[in-house]
Design a protein around this motif. Sequence first.
Motif, PDB file in Angstrom:
ATOM      1  N   GLU A 130       0.822  -1.215   0.000  1.00 35.54           N
ATOM      2  CA  GLU A 130       0.000   0.000   0.000  1.00 35.54           C
ATOM      3  C   GLU A 130       0.854   1.264   0.000  1.00 35.54           C
ATOM      4  O   GLU A 130       0.551   2.225  -0.700  1.00 35.54           O
ATOM      5  CB  GLU A 130      -0.958   0.014   1.198  1.00 35.54           C
ATOM      6  CG  GLU A 130      -2.112  -0.921   1.029  1.00 35.54           C
ATOM      7  CD  GLU A 130      -3.002  -1.009   2.252  1.00 35.54           C
ATOM      8  OE1 GLU A 130      -4.167  -1.374   2.077  1.00 35.54           O
ATOM      9  OE2 GLU A 130      -2.533  -0.741   3.379  1.00 35.54           O
ATOM     10  N   ARG A 131       1.928   1.260   0.751  1.00 35.49           N
ATOM     11  CA  ARG A 131       2.750   2.472   0.818  1.00 35.49           C
ATOM     12  C   ARG A 131       3.757   2.578  -0.321  1.00 35.49           C
ATOM     13  O   ARG A 131       4.424   3.599  -0.472  1.00 35.49           O
ATOM     14  CB  ARG A 131       3.428   2.602   2.176  1.00 35.49           C
ATOM     15  CG  ARG A 131       4.452   1.590   2.489  1.00 35.49           C
ATOM     16  CD  ARG A 131       5.026   1.836   3.884  1.00 35.49           C
ATOM     17  NE  ARG A 131       5.741   0.698   4.365  1.00 35.49           N
ATOM     18  CZ  ARG A 131       6.952   0.348   3.963  1.00 35.49           C
ATOM     19  NH1 ARG A 131       7.593   1.074   3.091  1.00 35.49           N
ATOM     20  NH2 ARG A 131       7.533  -0.728   4.449  1.00 35.49           N
ATOM     21  N   LEU A 132       3.882   1.542  -1.131  1.00 38.28           N
ATOM     22  CA  LEU A 132       4.845   1.562  -2.232  1.00 38.28           C
ATOM     23  C   LEU A 132       4.189   1.771  -3.598  1.00 38.28           C
ATOM     24  O   LEU A 132       4.852   1.634  -4.617  1.00 38.28           O
ATOM     25  CB  LEU A 132       5.642   0.248  -2.249  1.00 38.28           C
ATOM     26  CG  LEU A 132       6.487  -0.042  -1.016  1.00 38.28           C
ATOM     27  CD1 LEU A 132       7.138  -1.409  -1.126  1.00 38.28           C
ATOM     28  CD2 LEU A 132       7.527   1.032  -0.806  1.00 38.28           C
ATOM     29  N   LEU A 133       2.927   2.122  -3.623  1.00 38.64           N
ATOM     30  CA  LEU A 133       2.223   2.223  -4.896  1.00 38.64           C
ATOM     31  C   LEU A 133       2.395   3.557  -5.617  1.00 38.64           C
ATOM     32  O   LEU A 133       1.833   3.750  -6.683  1.00 38.64           O
ATOM     33  CB  LEU A 133       0.731   1.918  -4.709  1.00 38.64           C
ATOM     34  CG  LEU A 133       0.429   0.441  -4.493  1.00 38.64           C
ATOM     35  CD1 LEU A 133      -1.055   0.226  -4.264  1.00 38.64           C
ATOM     36  CD2 LEU A 133       0.927  -0.404  -5.656  1.00 38.64           C
ATOM     37  N   SER A 134       3.176   4.440  -5.084  1.00 37.55           N
ATOM     38  CA  SER A 134       3.466   5.689  -5.786  1.00 37.55           C
ATOM     39  C   SER A 134       4.233   5.354  -7.069  1.00 37.55           C
ATOM     40  O   SER A 134       5.170   4.552  -7.044  1.00 37.55           O
ATOM     41  CB  SER A 134       4.315   6.598  -4.893  1.00 37.55           C
ATOM     42  OG  SER A 134       4.907   7.609  -5.653  1.00 37.55           O
ATOM     43  N   PRO A 135       3.858   5.972  -8.211  1.00 36.94           N
ATOM     44  CA  PRO A 135       4.529   5.639  -9.473  1.00 36.94           C
ATOM     45  C   PRO A 135       6.032   5.907  -9.465  1.00 36.94           C
ATOM     46  O   PRO A 135       6.773   5.302 -10.221  1.00 36.94           O
ATOM     47  CB  PRO A 135       3.848   6.532 -10.505  1.00 36.94           C
ATOM     48  CG  PRO A 135       2.640   7.074  -9.857  1.00 36.94           C
ATOM     49  CD  PRO A 135       2.793   6.929  -8.374  1.00 36.94           C
ATOM     50  N   HIS A 136       6.480   6.797  -8.615  1.00 37.05           N
ATOM     51  CA  HIS A 136       7.903   7.150  -8.596  1.00 37.05           C
ATOM     52  C   HIS A 136       8.638   6.582  -7.386  1.00 37.05           C
ATOM     53  O   HIS A 136       9.752   6.985  -7.091  1.00 37.05           O
ATOM     54  CB  HIS A 136       8.064   8.675  -8.658  1.00 37.05           C
ATOM     55  CG  HIS A 136       7.403   9.264  -9.856  1.00 37.05           C
ATOM     56  ND1 HIS A 136       7.831   9.013 -11.140  1.00 37.05           N
ATOM     57  CD2 HIS A 136       6.312  10.054  -9.979  1.00 37.05           C
ATOM     58  CE1 HIS A 136       7.051   9.639 -11.999  1.00 37.05           C
ATOM     59  NE2 HIS A 136       6.116  10.264 -11.319  1.00 37.05           N
ATOM     60  N   ASP A 137       8.005   5.633  -6.701  1.00 34.10           N
ATOM     61  CA  ASP A 137       8.649   5.036  -5.546  1.00 34.10           C
ATOM     62  C   ASP A 137       9.873   4.245  -6.015  1.00 34.10           C
ATOM     63  O   ASP A 137       9.782   3.433  -6.936  1.00 34.10           O
ATOM     64  CB  ASP A 137       7.681   4.099  -4.816  1.00 34.10           C
ATOM     65  CG  ASP A 137       8.228   3.693  -3.465  1.00 34.10           C
ATOM     66  OD1 ASP A 137       7.784   4.263  -2.461  1.00 34.10           O
ATOM     67  OD2 ASP A 137       9.133   2.834  -3.427  1.00 34.10           O
ATOM     68  N   ARG A 164      -5.408  -1.768  -7.183  1.00 39.45           N
ATOM     69  CA  ARG A 164      -4.670  -0.496  -7.258  1.00 39.45           C
ATOM     70  C   ARG A 164      -3.300  -0.695  -7.903  1.00 39.45           C
ATOM     71  O   ARG A 164      -2.810   0.166  -8.629  1.00 39.45           O
ATOM     72  CB  ARG A 164      -4.550   0.131  -5.870  1.00 39.45           C
ATOM     73  CG  ARG A 164      -5.892   0.601  -5.358  1.00 39.45           C
ATOM     74  CD  ARG A 164      -5.863   1.597  -4.211  1.00 39.45           C
ATOM     75  NE  ARG A 164      -4.750   1.568  -3.307  1.00 39.45           N
ATOM     76  CZ  ARG A 164      -4.740   0.931  -2.134  1.00 39.45           C
ATOM     77  NH1 ARG A 164      -5.790   0.247  -1.736  1.00 39.45           N
ATOM     78  NH2 ARG A 164      -3.690   0.996  -1.353  1.00 39.45           N
ATOM     79  N   ALA A 165      -2.668  -1.822  -7.664  1.00 36.32           N
ATOM     80  CA  ALA A 165      -1.346  -2.099  -8.239  1.00 36.32           C
ATOM     81  C   ALA A 165      -1.411  -2.258  -9.754  1.00 36.32           C
ATOM     82  O   ALA A 165      -0.410  -2.042 -10.446  1.00 36.32           O
ATOM     83  CB  ALA A 165      -0.749  -3.350  -7.600  1.00 36.32           C
ATOM     84  N   GLN A 166      -2.567  -2.590 -10.290  1.00 39.32           N
ATOM     85  CA  GLN A 166      -2.707  -2.728 -11.743  1.00 39.32           C
ATOM     86  C   GLN A 166      -2.420  -1.420 -12.478  1.00 39.32           C
ATOM     87  O   GLN A 166      -2.046  -1.441 -13.642  1.00 39.32           O
ATOM     88  CB  GLN A 166      -4.115  -3.196 -12.118  1.00 39.32           C
ATOM     89  CG  GLN A 166      -4.348  -4.657 -11.867  1.00 39.32           C
ATOM     90  CD  GLN A 166      -5.733  -5.066 -12.296  1.00 39.32           C
ATOM     91  OE1 GLN A 166      -6.730  -4.550 -11.801  1.00 39.32           O
ATOM     92  NE2 GLN A 166      -5.792  -6.005 -13.234  1.00 39.32           N
ATOM     93  N   SER A 167      -2.566  -0.289 -11.810  1.00 34.55           N
ATOM     94  CA  SER A 167      -2.305   0.995 -12.475  1.00 34.55           C
ATOM     95  C   SER A 167      -0.833   1.390 -12.438  1.00 34.55           C
ATOM     96  O   SER A 167      -0.444   2.382 -13.031  1.00 34.55           O
ATOM     97  CB  SER A 167      -3.163   2.102 -11.847  1.00 34.55           C
ATOM     98  OG  SER A 167      -2.762   2.312 -10.506  1.00 34.55           O
ATOM     99  N   HIS A 168      -0.031   0.600 -11.767  1.00 36.08           N
ATOM    100  CA  HIS A 168       1.403   0.867 -11.691  1.00 36.08           C
ATOM    101  C   HIS A 168       2.082   0.126 -12.842  1.00 36.08           C
ATOM    102  O   HIS A 168       1.968  -1.097 -12.947  1.00 36.08           O
ATOM    103  CB  HIS A 168       1.956   0.376 -10.350  1.00 36.08           C
ATOM    104  CG  HIS A 168       3.327   0.836 -10.042  1.00 36.08           C
ATOM    105  ND1 HIS A 168       4.429   0.424 -10.747  1.00 36.08           N
ATOM    106  CD2 HIS A 168       3.790   1.691  -9.098  1.00 36.08           C
ATOM    107  CE1 HIS A 168       5.509   0.982 -10.258  1.00 36.08           C
ATOM    108  NE2 HIS A 168       5.151   1.762  -9.247  1.00 36.08           N
ATOM    109  N   PRO A 169       2.786   0.837 -13.723  1.00 29.98           N
ATOM    110  CA  PRO A 169       3.353   0.192 -14.917  1.00 29.98           C
ATOM    111  C   PRO A 169       4.224  -1.032 -14.630  1.00 29.98           C
ATOM    112  O   PRO A 169       4.172  -2.020 -15.362  1.00 29.98           O
ATOM    113  CB  PRO A 169       4.177   1.298 -15.576  1.00 29.98           C
ATOM    114  CG  PRO A 169       3.646   2.569 -15.018  1.00 29.98           C
ATOM    115  CD  PRO A 169       3.084   2.265 -13.669  1.00 29.98           C
ATOM    116  N   ARG A 170       5.022  -0.994 -13.578  1.00 29.92           N
ATOM    117  CA  ARG A 170       5.922  -2.120 -13.293  1.00 29.92           C
ATOM    118  C   ARG A 170       5.239  -3.263 -12.544  1.00 29.92           C
ATOM    119  O   ARG A 170       5.822  -4.331 -12.388  1.00 29.92           O
ATOM    120  CB  ARG A 170       7.121  -1.636 -12.498  1.00 29.92           C
ATOM    121  CG  ARG A 170       8.033  -0.764 -13.325  1.00 29.92           C
ATOM    122  CD  ARG A 170       9.192  -0.293 -12.517  1.00 29.92           C
ATOM    123  NE  ARG A 170      10.242   0.231 -13.375  1.00 29.92           N
ATOM    124  CZ  ARG A 170      11.148   1.093 -12.983  1.00 29.92           C
ATOM    125  NH1 ARG A 170      11.151   1.515 -11.734  1.00 29.92           N
ATOM    126  NH2 ARG A 170      12.058   1.526 -13.815  1.00 29.92           N
TER     127      ARG A 170
END
Length: 189
Positions: A130-137, A164-170
């Motif tokens: 949850e806390r690592l889902l920022s796109p620039h993390d 929510r993680a599905q929206s993170h490219p990696r």
Amino acid sequence: MNDVLERLRVESDGSSEYARLLAADADELAASLSSPGQPLWARELAAYRLGLARDPRAFEPLVLLLNHRDPARCETAARALAVLGDPRTARAAAALATNTLRTAYALHAVRLLTALRAPESAPALIKTLERLLSPHDPYWRVALACVEGLAALADVRARDVLVRAQSHPRLAVAATAGLGRLAAGHPDA
């Protein structure tokens, strides 16, 4: 195991102490853990061998190594902790994985939680992800390990964070696969 022993042999620089620890019995290994002046490679070798022997005296030194800044030491500790079978391991790994100040060193704690499949595993992986889902993390590898771990655990509590993680490219591919596993294992997910 051979890769760990070879790395430690190289670190020992041909020391006779390496050969002694390799042949030592459990009591000698445990004594070397508390001996002053022991180099890190010697402590790691002793803790690793004790962990693989399921000796409870290895628990604390292995947890310290799991929290080390060197990924190779963390991996060695995680391997030995998985074999050790100490009931405190999941709680210790969860504490390391969720510690915001130690995120850079959390990868092997996250993988260990997945391997343990303990009651603490899914909640800790969810909290960490949850806390690592920022796109620039910068810790996307830890986030990916969380996603993969949650997929392997197939715990329905992970559904929202995987969506929510599905929206993170990696993370998208692994998160989608994880959601597929949830749906396959739990038709109501």
